[in-house]
Design a protein around this motif. Structure first.
Motif, mmCIF file in Angstrom:
data_model
loop_
_atom_site.group_PDB
_atom_site.id
_atom_site.type_symbol
_atom_site.label_atom_id
_atom_site.label_comp_id
_atom_site.label_asym_id
_atom_site.label_seq_id
_atom_site.Cartn_x
_atom_site.Cartn_y
_atom_site.Cartn_z
ATOM 1 N N GLU A 182 5.258 -3.576 -6.753
ATOM 2 C CA GLU A 182 4.590 -2.297 -6.948
ATOM 3 C C GLU A 182 4.227 -1.746 -5.578
ATOM 4 O OE1 GLU A 182 1.166 -3.096 -9.441
ATOM 5 O OE2 GLU A 182 2.448 -4.312 -10.717
ATOM 6 N N THR A 183 4.506 -0.484 -5.360
ATOM 7 C CA THR A 183 4.083 0.119 -4.105
ATOM 8 C C THR A 183 3.128 1.278 -4.405
ATOM 9 O OG1 THR A 183 5.857 1.742 -4.019
ATOM 10 C CG2 THR A 183 6.312 -0.402 -3.050
ATOM 11 N N GLY A 184 2.366 1.648 -3.399
ATOM 12 C CA GLY A 184 1.464 2.780 -3.548
ATOM 13 C C GLY A 184 0.037 2.385 -3.882
ATOM 14 N N ILE A 185 -0.252 1.088 -3.860
ATOM 15 C CA ILE A 185 -1.608 0.663 -4.208
ATOM 16 C C ILE A 185 -2.146 -0.315 -3.160
ATOM 17 C CG2 ILE A 185 -1.615 1.087 -6.686
ATOM 18 C CD1 ILE A 185 -0.473 -1.654 -7.131
ATOM 19 N N ARG A 223 5.288 6.625 -9.597
ATOM 20 C CA ARG A 223 5.468 5.903 -8.340
ATOM 21 C C ARG A 223 4.177 5.915 -7.526
ATOM 22 N NH1 ARG A 223 10.166 4.439 -6.528
ATOM 23 N NH2 ARG A 223 11.153 5.443 -8.287
ATOM 24 N N ASN A 224 3.551 7.084 -7.445
ATOM 25 C CA ASN A 224 2.341 7.221 -6.637
ATOM 26 C C ASN A 224 1.130 6.520 -7.228
ATOM 27 O OD1 ASN A 224 3.843 8.763 -4.953
ATOM 28 N ND2 ASN A 224 2.313 10.370 -4.734
ATOM 29 N N HIS A 259 0.825 -1.213 0.000
ATOM 30 C CA HIS A 259 0.000 0.000 0.000
ATOM 31 C C HIS A 259 0.852 1.253 0.000
ATOM 32 C CE1 HIS A 259 -3.318 2.477 2.259
ATOM 33 N NE2 HIS A 259 -2.975 3.009 1.109
ATOM 34 N N LYS A 260 1.915 1.224 0.803
ATOM 35 C CA LYS A 260 2.733 2.419 0.998
ATOM 36 C C LYS A 260 4.196 2.052 0.842
ATOM 37 C CE LYS A 260 -0.422 5.463 2.159
ATOM 38 N NZ LYS A 260 -0.555 6.750 1.498
ATOM 39 N N ALA A 261 5.029 3.068 0.867
ATOM 40 C CA ALA A 261 6.467 2.819 0.876
ATOM 41 C C ALA A 261 6.784 1.877 2.037
ATOM 42 C CB ALA A 261 7.223 4.135 1.029
ATOM 43 N N ARG A 311 -5.995 1.533 -7.820
ATOM 44 C CA ARG A 311 -5.027 2.456 -8.405
ATOM 45 C C ARG A 311 -5.711 3.791 -8.625
ATOM 46 N NH1 ARG A 311 -2.173 -0.667 -13.032
ATOM 47 N NH2 ARG A 311 -0.970 -2.205 -11.909
ATOM 48 N N LYS A 312 -5.717 4.616 -7.616
ATOM 49 C CA LYS A 312 -6.288 5.963 -7.719
ATOM 50 C C LYS A 312 -7.700 5.938 -8.298
ATOM 51 C CE LYS A 312 -2.420 7.770 -6.353
ATOM 52 N NZ LYS A 312 -2.362 8.009 -4.931
ATOM 53 N N GLY A 360 1.497 3.489 -8.442
ATOM 54 C CA GLY A 360 1.880 2.072 -8.435
ATOM 55 C C GLY A 360 2.493 1.641 -9.753
ATOM 56 N N ASP A 416 2.920 8.880 -0.715
ATOM 57 C CA ASP A 416 3.257 7.465 -0.800
ATOM 58 C C ASP A 416 3.964 6.993 0.469
ATOM 59 O OD1 ASP A 416 3.326 5.037 -2.119
ATOM 60 O OD2 ASP A 416 5.333 5.392 -2.893
#
Lengths: 459, 486
Positions: free
Chosen positions: A312-315, B391-392, A35-37, A335-336, B394, B145
């Protein structure tokens, strides 16, 4: 069409990375999502195995009656934890039966640490022995740990060379003199002094640790002098500050700094300072966010890349779909705004515990929010905790209960979904903060969950 | 010159759409927030603000909650963006500061934690001015992030920056004028494209650049991008629009300003690749995505452009299309910043239907299968940099993953550092040095990589990569075109 993999690992911390690499080495096609770094940047960078075995039963039973805060015992009525342990494997048999180490066995910890050694190479030390090392940390405590970054190696508490601890007035959470006093009081076998020097004052009052690291990496001028030279110059007048019991002055042989000695160029920064000071230079692991944690994160993600694991990060995972047999078929990732299906034959959940948000709680209960896995817990909220903040807190051991292969179990003790494995802090049964076992639990369970998931997929 | 005509409806209200969402779960008629007593973190003065109730449990010997013990309170004046949930979620772990590329090099910049939750609390307590340092935030959004608590940091920064520019910035200042020009790149680019060769020459003419540096604060070290002699839209018109008609597979291409005016080859690659997979490509009328405007606090400009974009994209979505962007900052803007900052009819639908070009193919087509037997025909090595805005979403690894196993292609990730240009940030004289310091790590990693061609999805990252290494820079769509279509 879904984005498919054999094994899908959810979670980008130590357990997730270990599971992903273990599964990949079993021949599976692996993807890691988080989900995050990575939470590794919050971690000290030390890799503990098992430092203490805390008591899980009070010396005398709790009084009868409805659970209320007043029913809890005085901290004094709990037996002291066993430890610090000379070596982690020795204490495993004394842990409670549902502890992850008891489930997967001491060999899993041994293999997990071996895998870690392989991934980090000579950036870490400690693999030469089964024994715990004693590493001073920034509160002035000494932590038993199985592996430690090369940058802290010269600071071990078992080493008897005199030590100077360097601090900076602007780093309020890090008081070098109090630190030295506490070390001294804990009976370390060396003379130690703390000193505050002028260096960080050249930066803004609340400069980030990354700012210091970058300035040292690039050797930027600080008031006209290159940063490394400026720092060495500030420390040099204090190399004779350590006085032994008989009043004799020693020239220190090692100097400890808060852990911000460079990022990309950390080894060069340390070597340069050591050269200028004529003493070994080491770092003292600090609270989050931490440079040793960030460096470990970089190293382990490079390792993922080298192993061919996709990540993949951030999702975040926001939903899931099951097939006719009730097995997880897809995880849906946000994804956003758009929900994207990720298909997998096996899922390893390594989403963290209560702090890492792999477990969620409110007054009604404690939940595992991604797959809604069963989390055993007393129905009465007052049985979740005890009054002593540092005591044996039942909530610390909350988590998903797995079988010995680390497949998640449902409330009836049956395997949930059929293709879900769990690793790291989302697994219940350990009190990692008191045991000093967080990294070891992640490595041991990550290794087993990753291997088991991959083997299942290959069949 | 910076004035855009059309769709200037002057509506100043923005950002009210989140009020409902952030108070969801508690009773909220008329924007009234009702405290539920369930929070572990309660300020000392809480009892005074919610009606003098002393204990939320109703006394020490009871564990029962008394729902009648609280009164609803109206915390925020109607219409103001309620970011309290976000500010309350911050537990000051400082992960955001550690991930901030500006704080790493700029001693004057207090970091995202201050710019976001801390400044927001200050504002609530007393009517303090927004600190000027907000203009040093490059809007890379890395803090979003990094935050383990999902604090909407970039949303807070955008709001604060917008407010600073609107209320505190001198509108006749050189800095404002310069920022307005940079933010409205589309306007300059449109004018320059009328005489592209002359514009490219004039913009990079030495003495002119010296004057621009001195009078406008646009660094003379930077080279202005070349303007295409035929814009993407001209090419699209000349080829007669879509060559594939397919009501079942439609995409609306949001090319953004840069693919249109500067790198139409990226847009052409997008069209050819998508048509190769049988998609009907639509190219709706569009303006700037707003990215450079957010970064400069020009929210009114951004909103005006957003109205046009949403209107046209929602029409395409109505005809069965999903929206595809080839620039990751454009897709970021449409997906995240639009619904966070503006309340425009249909804006959520646009957000939900927007994708990056490679991302969409990886979801909807068997790209791995298609690439298995394919090859660009010659040996190619790339040094790939993932833009912060990719990056943000994914997407930081998608190019590496897609091409790693393609015959003849070597794709190396040059690491997770920021390129340092962050859109318009590196285009300001006072930020130029910082921008290059941030980029230094990426330049080194690019030079260490085997390939001598750079690759990235972001046009301004591409400028910085070229500026720092002299490499030629490509977009993944161009390699995809060479591999699958050519």
């Amino acid at each position: 069409m879904a984005i498919d993999s054999d094994v899908l690992v959810v979670g980008g911390g130590l357990a997730g990375i270990t599971a992903a690499i273990a599964a990949s080495r079993e021949g599976a096609d692996v993807r890691l999502v988080s989900h995050k770094a990575s939470t590794l940047r919050q971690a000290s960078g030390l890799i503990d195995g098992l430092g203490y075995v805390p008591a899980t039963e009070p010396a005398k039973p709790l009084r009868e009656g409805p659970p209320t805060a007043g029913r809890n015992l005085d901290p004094d009525e709990w037996p002291d934890p066993e430890g610090p342990l000379a070596e982690p494997y020795a204490g495993i048999d004394s842990l409670p039966e549902e502890h992850p180490y008891r489930l997967v066995g001491a060999d899993a910890l041994r293999d997990g640490l071996a895998l870690f050694d392989d991934l980090v190479g000579d950036a870490y030390v400690g693999g030469h022995t089964d024994r715990n090392a004693l590493v001073p940390t920034f509160g002035g405590g000494v932590k038993p740990t199985a592996r430690y970054p090369e940058s802290v190696a010269a600071g071990l508490a078992s080493d008897d060379r005199p030590m100077l601890i360097v601090g900076f007035r602007s780093l309020t959470e890090y008081d070098a003199r109090a630190f030295a006093d506490r070390l001294e009081a804990s009976g370390v076998p060396f003379d130690v002094a703390g000193v505050e020097v002028e260096f960080a004052e050249a930066f803004r009052a609340d400069a980030k640790i990354t700012r210091f690291a970058k300035a040292l990496d690039r050797n930027e001028p600080v008031d006209g002098t290159p940063a490394r030279e400026a720092l060495a110059k500030a420390v040099a007048p204090h190399l004779h500050d350590v006085v032994d019991d008989d009043g004799n002055v020693d020239r220190v042989e090692r100097v400890g700094f808060p852990a911000f000695l460079g990022d990309d160029e950390a080894a060069a920064v340390r070597a340069d300072l050591a050269d200028r000071l004529g003493a070994d230079v080491f770092e003292i692991p600090m609270g989050p966010p931490s440079l040793p944690g960030l460096r470990l994160e970089d190293r382990l993600y490079d390792a993922l890349d080298a192993e061919g694991v996709r990540f993949e990060t951030g999702i975040p995972v926001v939903d899931y779909e099951t097939d006719a047999d009730g097995r997880i078929q897809h995880l849906l990732l946000n994804r956003k705004g758009s929900k994207i299906p990720y298909g997998a034959d096996a899922v390893v959940l390594a989403t963290g515990g209560l702090v890492g948000k792999g477990l969620d709680s409110d007054r009604e209960g404690v939940r595992e929010p991604v797959l809604d896995l069963h989390v055993p817990q007393p129905s009465d909220r007052y049985e979740w905790f005890v009054d002593d903040a540092f005591g044996e807190q039942p909530y610390a051991r909350f988590g998903v209960r797995p079988d010995e292969r680390l497949r998640a179990l449902d409330e009836n003790g049956a395997v949930a979904y059929g293709n879900v494995w769990v690793a790291g802090a989302v697994v219940g049964g350990a009190d990692v903060a008191r045991e000093k076992s967080a990294s070891g639990v992640s490595l041991a369970t990550g290794l087993v969950a990753g291997q088991e998931a991959a083997r299942e997929v290959r069949q | 010159m910076t004035r855009d005509t059309g769709h200037d409806d002057g509506d100043e209200r923005h950002g009210t759409n989140n009020t409902d969402e952030s108070t969801e779960g508690s009773s909220h008629s008329d924007g009234v927030v009702r405290t539920d007593g369930g929070s572990d973190i309660e300020s000392d003065d809480r009892t005074a603000t919610d009606g003098g109730v002393e204990s939320v449990t109703g006394g020490s010997d009871s564990t029962e909650l008394d729902p009648d013990a609280y009164d609803p309170i109206d915390v925020f004046p109607e219409g103001e963006l309620d970011l309290r949930d976000g500010a309350d979620s911050c537990y000051k772990c400082t992960s955001c500061d550690t991930s901030c590329p500006v704080a790493e090099v700029d001693d004057e910049f207090p970091g995202p934690k201050f710019q976001g939750p801390e400044q927001w609390r200050l504002k609530r307590k007393e009517d303090a001015d927004i600190d000027e340092s907000i203009t040093s935030c490059s809007n890379c959004m890395r803090c979003d992030d990094a935050c383990p608590s999902s604090v909407p940091l970039s949303q807070m920064h955008n709001e604060a920056r917008g407010q600073f520019v609107e209320e505190q910035m001198e509108k006749l200042s050189v800095e404002y004028v310069r920022n307005r020009i940079l933010a409205n790149y589309r306007t300059s680019a449109r004018l320059a494209s009328i005489v592209p060769r002359l514009s490219t020459y004039a913009m990079n003419f030495g003495p002119a650049r010296w004057v621009m540096d001195k009078t406008l604060g646009i660094p003379k070290e930077r080279e202005f991008p070349e303007f295409a002699t035929t814009t993407f839209r001209e090419w699209w018109r000349d080829r007669g629009g879509a060559q594939v008609s397919n009501p079942d597979k439609r995409v609306a291409y949001f090319h953004g300003c840069y693919s249109n005016y500067n790198t139409p080859e990226v847009g052409k690659a997008m069209v050819r690749v998508y048509e190769h997979f049988g998609y009907e490509v639509m190219v709706p009328p569009q303006k700037c995505s707003g990215t450079p405007m957010f970064a400069n606090g020009m929210l009114k400009d951004a909103r005006r452009h957003a109205v046009t974009n949403v209107e046209n994209l929602i029409e395409a979505i109505g005809e069965g299309a999903d929206v595809i962007a080839s620039c990751t900052s454009c897709s970021m803007s449409l997906r995240q910043e639009y619904p966070e900052l503006f309340d425009i009819h249909g804006i959520e639908d646009v957000s939900d239907h927007t994708f990056e070009a490679l991302e969409y193919l990886r979801i909807h087509e068997d790209l791995t299968g298609a690439l298995e037997e394919a090859s660009p025909g010659d040996e190619r090595s790339y040094a790939y940099h993932a833009p912060c805005h990719a990056r943000n979403q994914g997407l930081s690894r998608q190019a590496v993953e897609t091409f790693r196993d393609v015959d003849g292609v070597t794709m190396e990730d040059v690491g997770d550092s920021c390129s340092g240009i962050s859109g318009t940030y590196g285009w300001k004289s006072e930020k130029y040095e910082k921008s290059m310091e941030i980029g230094e790590e990426m330049f080194h990693h690019m030079e260490d990589a085997e390939g001598e061609v750079g690759m990235t999805e972001c046009p301004t990252c591409a400028m910085q990569m070229e500026h720092g290494t002299g490499y030629e820079i490509e977009h993944p769509l161009q390699l995809l075109e060479d591999t699958l279509v050519a």
